[in-house]
Enzyme design. Structure first.
Site, PDB file in Angstrom:
ATOM      1  N   LEU A   1       0.752  -1.246   0.087  1.00 49.41           N
ATOM      2  CA  LEU A   1      -0.025   0.106   0.055  1.00 49.41           C
ATOM      3  C   LEU A   1       0.895   1.213  -0.041  1.00 49.41           C
ATOM      4  O   LEU A   1       0.880   1.798   1.039  1.00 49.41           O
ATOM      5  CB  LEU A   1      -0.910  -0.139   1.266  1.00 49.41           C
ATOM      6  CG  LEU A   1      -1.826  -1.150   1.599  1.00 49.41           C
ATOM      7  CD1 LEU A   1      -2.376  -0.991   2.784  1.00 49.41           C
ATOM      8  CD2 LEU A   1      -2.837  -1.103   0.228  1.00 49.41           C
ATOM      9  N   GLY A   2       1.597   1.348  -1.022  1.00 54.11           N
ATOM     10  CA  GLY A   2       2.238   2.720  -1.180  1.00 54.11           C
ATOM     11  C   GLY A   2       1.304   3.743  -1.202  1.00 54.11           C
ATOM     12  O   GLY A   2       0.298   3.515  -1.951  1.00 54.11           O
ATOM     13  N   THR A   3       1.417   4.702  -0.310  1.00 51.62           N
ATOM     14  CA  THR A   3       0.042   5.094   0.069  1.00 51.62           C
ATOM     15  C   THR A   3       0.348   6.620   0.392  1.00 51.62           C
ATOM     16  O   THR A   3       1.293   7.178   0.890  1.00 51.62           O
ATOM     17  CB  THR A   3      -0.439   4.492   1.162  1.00 51.62           C
ATOM     18  OG1 THR A   3      -0.841   3.083   0.874  1.00 51.62           O
ATOM     19  CG2 THR A   3      -1.839   5.264   1.944  1.00 51.62           C
ATOM     20  N   SER A   4      -0.982   7.490   0.576  1.00 48.67           N
ATOM     21  CA  SER A   4      -0.973   8.610   1.012  1.00 48.67           C
ATOM     22  C   SER A   4      -2.321   8.628   2.091  1.00 48.67           C
ATOM     23  O   SER A   4      -3.298   8.301   1.510  1.00 48.67           O
ATOM     24  CB  SER A   4      -1.300   9.886   0.029  1.00 48.67           C
ATOM     25  OG  SER A   4      -0.545   9.973  -0.756  1.00 48.67           O
TER      26      SER A   4
ATOM     27  N   GLY B   1       3.467   8.904   0.249  1.00 51.02           N
ATOM     28  CA  GLY B   1       3.086  10.101  -0.532  1.00 51.02           C
ATOM     29  C   GLY B   1       2.975  11.110   0.615  1.00 51.02           C
ATOM     30  O   GLY B   1       3.165  12.517   0.255  1.00 51.02           O
TER      31      GLY B   1
END
Lengths: 215, 202
Positions: free
Chosen positions: A14-17, A146
């Site tokens: 979950l590369g995420t913001s 992010g």
């Protein structure tokens, strides 16, 4: 092209913001919706804001599998606690359960979680549990890959004592900026607002997401 | 090849070709700019699209332009798309054991015969000249899927534009390293139409 495409061997991340903001009377949680396996977008409409109890939710970042497993355990433990104590779960209880799992299994886990919710005792609260398993209460918290691009924006735009609508707009603007710069974040913006009356979910798609400088 | 991220596709239509590319320039996950040029004109009716490492995209396009200019001065005519493919292949193979991390796509209309032509190479210059479409970049799997689904032979220029636009926009939506806008060139015997696509900026 390789013999085996990358997405057959990489785990879902979950590369995420994600972020959560406290306001007087509740909290606003926000997240993007991208799950990537390497550079392939495995799910572009993910829901990263999970319910752990009726008035406590969490934002997940890091390994999709790890965070889903941890959230499942905490949801179960909180439900048992509510039955045993005969009272609604409190945000601190949820936060400490998350922390215990994230710290005890810190070597094996890759999970960055933001716990936020409302309870009668302390109102709206936001707790951040980054990678090593530390627990810290903050007026607002940002996380995921992010978030690195919006520290400056959040520090300058956040004000104490914002209204519910101002908080939601702050979250939407911040996430839009992060999604624009971070390759691992994107899709739709999911918002969850929790106050004493309950939970309101919203999803912003396409044109509803504000745009800023796109050079 | 996964350092910067890119997506380029070319398709053949009826007496026309189309070539499209995304506009992102990033350093792995971080997007640095959304107006990076990946398609370069090498003549009035011939375009080259380059994918891969951004610095090699710039260098290869500049070196290729040089060779194209010298050819034009010596031969008093422009490179045809087929010959350009051979020039690129040679340029890349010269660096066989220390290659440019760059995969090119050629799209053009032969100025004498009017026939549409597309081709692609790998990073050491092996050319392929299919009749339908070529794809390159970090979203090749997604682009292949989209092209197989939407391409049909003998599309008119306007239909070809719609087809290639849908193909590239849907493909890069499933790639974390490509996208942030797109540019499409439709090349016909009489002229070139260039349009920028408004896509998801995430």
């Amino acid at each position: 092209m390789e013999a085996f495409p990358e997405w057959t061997t990489k785990a879902h991340a979950l590369g995420t913001s994600i972020m959560a903001v406290q306001f007087d009377g509740g909290v606003v949680l926000g997240a993007d919706s991208r799950t990537s396996t390497g550079s392939y977008v495995a799910n572009r409409v993910t829901d990263k804001i999970a319910e752990v109890s009726s008035h406590v939710y969490c934002c997940r970042s890091g390994s999709a599998a790890d965070t889903q497993a941890i959230t499942g355990v905490v949801k179960y433990e909180l439900e048992m606690l509510e039955l045993e104590l005969g009272a609604k779960a409190e945000v601190t209880q949820a936060a400490h359960m998350f922390r215990k799992l994230c710290f005890d299994y810190r070597e094996q886990m890759s999970a960055g979680i933001i716990v936020a919710g409302w309870d009668k005792r302390n109102g709206g609260q936001v707790y951040c549990i980054p990678l090593g398993g530390m627990l810290v209460k903050q007026p607002f918290s940002i996380g995921g890959s992010g978030s690195t691009y919006i520290y400056g924006y959040c520090d300058s735009a956040f004000k104490e004592g914002m209204t519910r609508d101002a908080c939601e707009q702050f979250v939407v603007n911040a996430l839009s900026l992060a999604m624009s710069r971070d390759g691992s974040s994107g899709g739709v913006i999911r918002l969850v607002t929790i106050d004493k009356d309950g939970v309101a979910r919203r999803t912003l798609t396409g044109k509803e997401i504000p745009t800023f400088y796109e050079g | 090849m996964e350092m910067n991220g890119s997506a380029v596709v070319a398709m053949v239509g009826k007496d026309c070709v189309a070539i499209a590319a995304d506009r992102r320039f990033g350093v792995q996950a971080q997007t640095v700019s959304c107006d990076f040029q990946k398609i370069f004109p090498m003549g009035d009716r011939v375009f080259v699209g380059l994918t891969g490492l951004a610095t090699d995209i710039i260098t290869v396009s500049q070196r290729l332009k040089f060779r194209s200019n010298i050819y034009k001065l010596k031969e008093h005519r422009e490179l045809s798309p087929k010959t350009l493919t051979a020039v690129i292949s040679n340029l890349l193979y010269e660096r066989r054991f220390g290659p440019y991390f760059c995969e090119p796509i050629v799209a053009g209309v032969d100025s004498t015969t009017g026939k549409p032509y597309i081709s692609g190479c790998d990073l050491i210059g092996c050319p392929v000249e299919p009749a339908d479409f070529v794809v390159a970049g970090t979203s090749t799997d997604q682009l292949f899927g989209m092209c197989e689904a939407v391409w049909k032979p003998d599309l008119a220029p306007e239909e070809l534009f719609e087809t290639i636009s849908q193909a590239i926009l849907s493909a890069v939506d499933r790639d974390a390293l490509a996208g942030w806008g797109a540019i499409v060139h439709i090349i016909e015997k009489d002229g070139v139409t260039t349009r920028t696509l408004k896509g998801r900026m995430d």
